[in-house]
Design a protein around this motif. Structure first.
Motif, PDB file in Angstrom:
ATOM      1  N   GLU A  20       3.765  -2.128  -0.444  1.00  0.00           N
ATOM      2  CA  GLU A  20       3.408  -0.880   0.203  1.00  0.00           C
ATOM      3  C   GLU A  20       3.257   0.211  -0.836  1.00  0.00           C
ATOM      4  O   GLU A  20       3.827   0.156  -1.901  1.00  0.00           O
ATOM      5  CB  GLU A  20       4.477  -0.491   1.226  1.00  0.00           C
ATOM      6  CG  GLU A  20       4.507  -1.454   2.381  1.00  0.00           C
ATOM      7  CD  GLU A  20       5.532  -1.063   3.422  1.00  0.00           C
ATOM      8  OE1 GLU A  20       6.118   0.024   3.319  1.00  0.00           O
ATOM      9  OE2 GLU A  20       5.723  -1.854   4.330  1.00  0.00           O
ATOM     10  N   ASP A  22       4.281   3.375  -0.839  1.00  0.00           N
ATOM     11  CA  ASP A  22       5.110   4.556  -0.637  1.00  0.00           C
ATOM     12  C   ASP A  22       6.042   4.789  -1.823  1.00  0.00           C
ATOM     13  O   ASP A  22       7.231   4.873  -1.682  1.00  0.00           O
ATOM     14  CB  ASP A  22       5.888   4.463   0.672  1.00  0.00           C
ATOM     15  CG  ASP A  22       6.763   3.238   0.743  1.00  0.00           C
ATOM     16  OD1 ASP A  22       6.614   2.344  -0.106  1.00  0.00           O
ATOM     17  OD2 ASP A  22       7.605   3.170   1.661  1.00  0.00           O
ATOM     18  N   SER A  78       7.760  -5.899  -1.348  1.00  0.00           N
ATOM     19  CA  SER A  78       7.625  -6.161   0.087  1.00  0.00           C
ATOM     20  C   SER A  78       6.888  -7.475   0.294  1.00  0.00           C
ATOM     21  O   SER A  78       5.780  -7.645  -0.213  1.00  0.00           O
ATOM     22  CB  SER A  78       6.843  -5.037   0.764  1.00  0.00           C
ATOM     23  OG  SER A  78       7.535  -3.826   0.672  1.00  0.00           O
ATOM     24  N   PRO A  80       5.545 -10.157   3.330  1.00  0.00           N
ATOM     25  CA  PRO A  80       5.315 -10.241   4.778  1.00  0.00           C
ATOM     26  C   PRO A  80       6.113 -11.365   5.423  1.00  0.00           C
ATOM     27  O   PRO A  80       6.211 -12.462   4.879  1.00  0.00           O
ATOM     28  CB  PRO A  80       3.815 -10.489   4.886  1.00  0.00           C
ATOM     29  CG  PRO A  80       3.420 -11.076   3.580  1.00  0.00           C
ATOM     30  CD  PRO A  80       4.359 -10.509   2.550  1.00  0.00           C
ATOM     31  N   GLU A 111      16.417  -6.325   2.533  1.00  0.00           N
ATOM     32  CA  GLU A 111      16.418  -5.680   3.844  1.00  0.00           C
ATOM     33  C   GLU A 111      15.147  -6.079   4.570  1.00  0.00           C
ATOM     34  O   GLU A 111      14.112  -6.280   3.942  1.00  0.00           O
ATOM     35  CB  GLU A 111      16.466  -4.154   3.718  1.00  0.00           C
ATOM     36  CG  GLU A 111      17.769  -3.618   3.174  1.00  0.00           C
ATOM     37  CD  GLU A 111      17.796  -2.095   3.077  1.00  0.00           C
ATOM     38  OE1 GLU A 111      16.939  -1.441   3.707  1.00  0.00           O
ATOM     39  OE2 GLU A 111      18.670  -1.574   2.369  1.00  0.00           O
ATOM     40  N   GLU A 113      12.385  -4.747   7.106  1.00  0.00           N
ATOM     41  CA  GLU A 113      11.895  -3.465   7.579  1.00  0.00           C
ATOM     42  C   GLU A 113      10.404  -3.561   7.890  1.00  0.00           C
ATOM     43  O   GLU A 113       9.615  -4.002   7.052  1.00  0.00           O
ATOM     44  CB  GLU A 113      12.143  -2.408   6.495  1.00  0.00           C
ATOM     45  CG  GLU A 113      11.761  -1.011   6.879  1.00  0.00           C
ATOM     46  CD  GLU A 113      12.049  -0.031   5.752  1.00  0.00           C
ATOM     47  OE1 GLU A 113      11.218   0.860   5.564  1.00  0.00           O
ATOM     48  OE2 GLU A 113      13.088  -0.160   5.085  1.00  0.00           O
ATOM     49  N   ASP A 114      10.026  -3.171   9.108  1.00  0.00           N
ATOM     50  CA  ASP A 114       8.610  -3.110   9.520  1.00  0.00           C
ATOM     51  C   ASP A 114       7.857  -4.417   9.294  1.00  0.00           C
ATOM     52  O   ASP A 114       6.709  -4.419   8.864  1.00  0.00           O
ATOM     53  CB  ASP A 114       7.893  -1.973   8.791  1.00  0.00           C
ATOM     54  CG  ASP A 114       8.477  -0.607   9.107  1.00  0.00           C
ATOM     55  OD1 ASP A 114       8.950  -0.425  10.245  1.00  0.00           O
ATOM     56  OD2 ASP A 114       8.470   0.263   8.226  1.00  0.00           O
ATOM     57  N   GLY A 115       8.494  -5.540   9.557  1.00  0.00           N
ATOM     58  CA  GLY A 115       7.826  -6.830   9.432  1.00  0.00           C
ATOM     59  C   GLY A 115       7.752  -7.372   8.013  1.00  0.00           C
ATOM     60  O   GLY A 115       7.008  -8.309   7.750  1.00  0.00           O
ATOM     61  N   TYR A 116       8.504  -6.784   7.107  1.00  0.00           N
ATOM     62  CA  TYR A 116       8.520  -7.223   5.713  1.00  0.00           C
ATOM     63  C   TYR A 116       9.949  -7.475   5.256  1.00  0.00           C
ATOM     64  O   TYR A 116      10.875  -6.798   5.689  1.00  0.00           O
ATOM     65  CB  TYR A 116       7.917  -6.145   4.788  1.00  0.00           C
ATOM     66  CG  TYR A 116       6.431  -5.992   4.933  1.00  0.00           C
ATOM     67  CD1 TYR A 116       5.552  -6.717   4.125  1.00  0.00           C
ATOM     68  CD2 TYR A 116       5.903  -5.137   5.887  1.00  0.00           C
ATOM     69  CE1 TYR A 116       4.192  -6.574   4.265  1.00  0.00           C
ATOM     70  CE2 TYR A 116       4.533  -4.997   6.032  1.00  0.00           C
ATOM     71  CZ  TYR A 116       3.682  -5.716   5.211  1.00  0.00           C
ATOM     72  OH  TYR A 116       2.329  -5.585   5.352  1.00  0.00           O
ATOM     73  N   LYS A 118      12.066  -6.747   2.260  1.00  0.00           N
ATOM     74  CA  LYS A 118      12.016  -5.876   1.095  1.00  0.00           C
ATOM     75  C   LYS A 118      13.135  -6.280   0.147  1.00  0.00           C
ATOM     76  O   LYS A 118      14.300  -6.314   0.528  1.00  0.00           O
ATOM     77  CB  LYS A 118      12.140  -4.409   1.495  1.00  0.00           C
ATOM     78  CG  LYS A 118      10.896  -3.908   2.202  1.00  0.00           C
ATOM     79  CD  LYS A 118      10.881  -2.412   2.307  1.00  0.00           C
ATOM     80  CE  LYS A 118       9.571  -1.951   2.913  1.00  0.00           C
ATOM     81  NZ  LYS A 118       9.508  -0.495   3.003  1.00  0.00           N
TER      82      LYS A 118
END
Length: 148
Positions: A20, A22, A78, A80, A111, A113-116, A118
């Motif tokens: 990602e 970010d 990240s 998937p 962790e 998070e959001d389908g990934y 991490k």
């Protein structure tokens, strides 16, 4: 054979660019004038070994330049947790084999998070000095090659 090579090429780029945006490829200009440039990924290389049961062993080498703005303690990756295979959603599991920074075992935690998945690399109590760092993440995953 061409289909397998094309698939591996596609797989390499999907794994390489699944990160990602970010702050990981991060961008920030150094304001102090002490260091020039910005934080960024200097290079990314992945070695992918395919076993006869459609599993993968992956070694990613990531070189980053940190100035302490966004890359303070380390990096994250990240991966998937689902993929579409023949119009069916398939869960993906990963086994993190090792994580290193500059050739030495490095702390990490995972962790979801959001389908990934991490993978956070670095120690929460250690702030990196500005400079270049070489990270290596080794992991395995199963059922990644489809047979048609």
């Amino acid at each position: 054979m061409k289909k397998i090579v094309a698939f591996l090429f596609l797989l390499f780029f999907s794994l390489g660019f699944a990160q990602e945006a970010d702050g990981t490829v991060a961008v920030g200009e150094e304001q102090s004038g002490l260091l020039s440039g910005s934080e960024k990924i200097l290079s990314f290389h992945a070695d992918i070994d395919v076993d006869k049961n459609s599993g993968l062993s992956i070694t990613e080498k990531i070189k980053v330049h940190s100035i302490g703005e966004n890359i303070k303690r380390g990096i994250f990756r990240s991966l998937p947790l689902v993929r579409n295979l023949n119009d069916r959603t398939q869960k993906v599991k990963y086994n993190i084999v090792s994580v290193k920074k500059d050739g030495v075992d490095e702390d990490f935690h995972e962790e979801i998070e959001d389908g990934y998945l991490k993978v956070y690399v670095g120690n929460k109590d250690v702030i990196l000095s500005p400079g270049d760092y070489n990270y290596e993440i080794k992991y395995t995953t199963e059922k990644q090659i489809g047979f048609f």
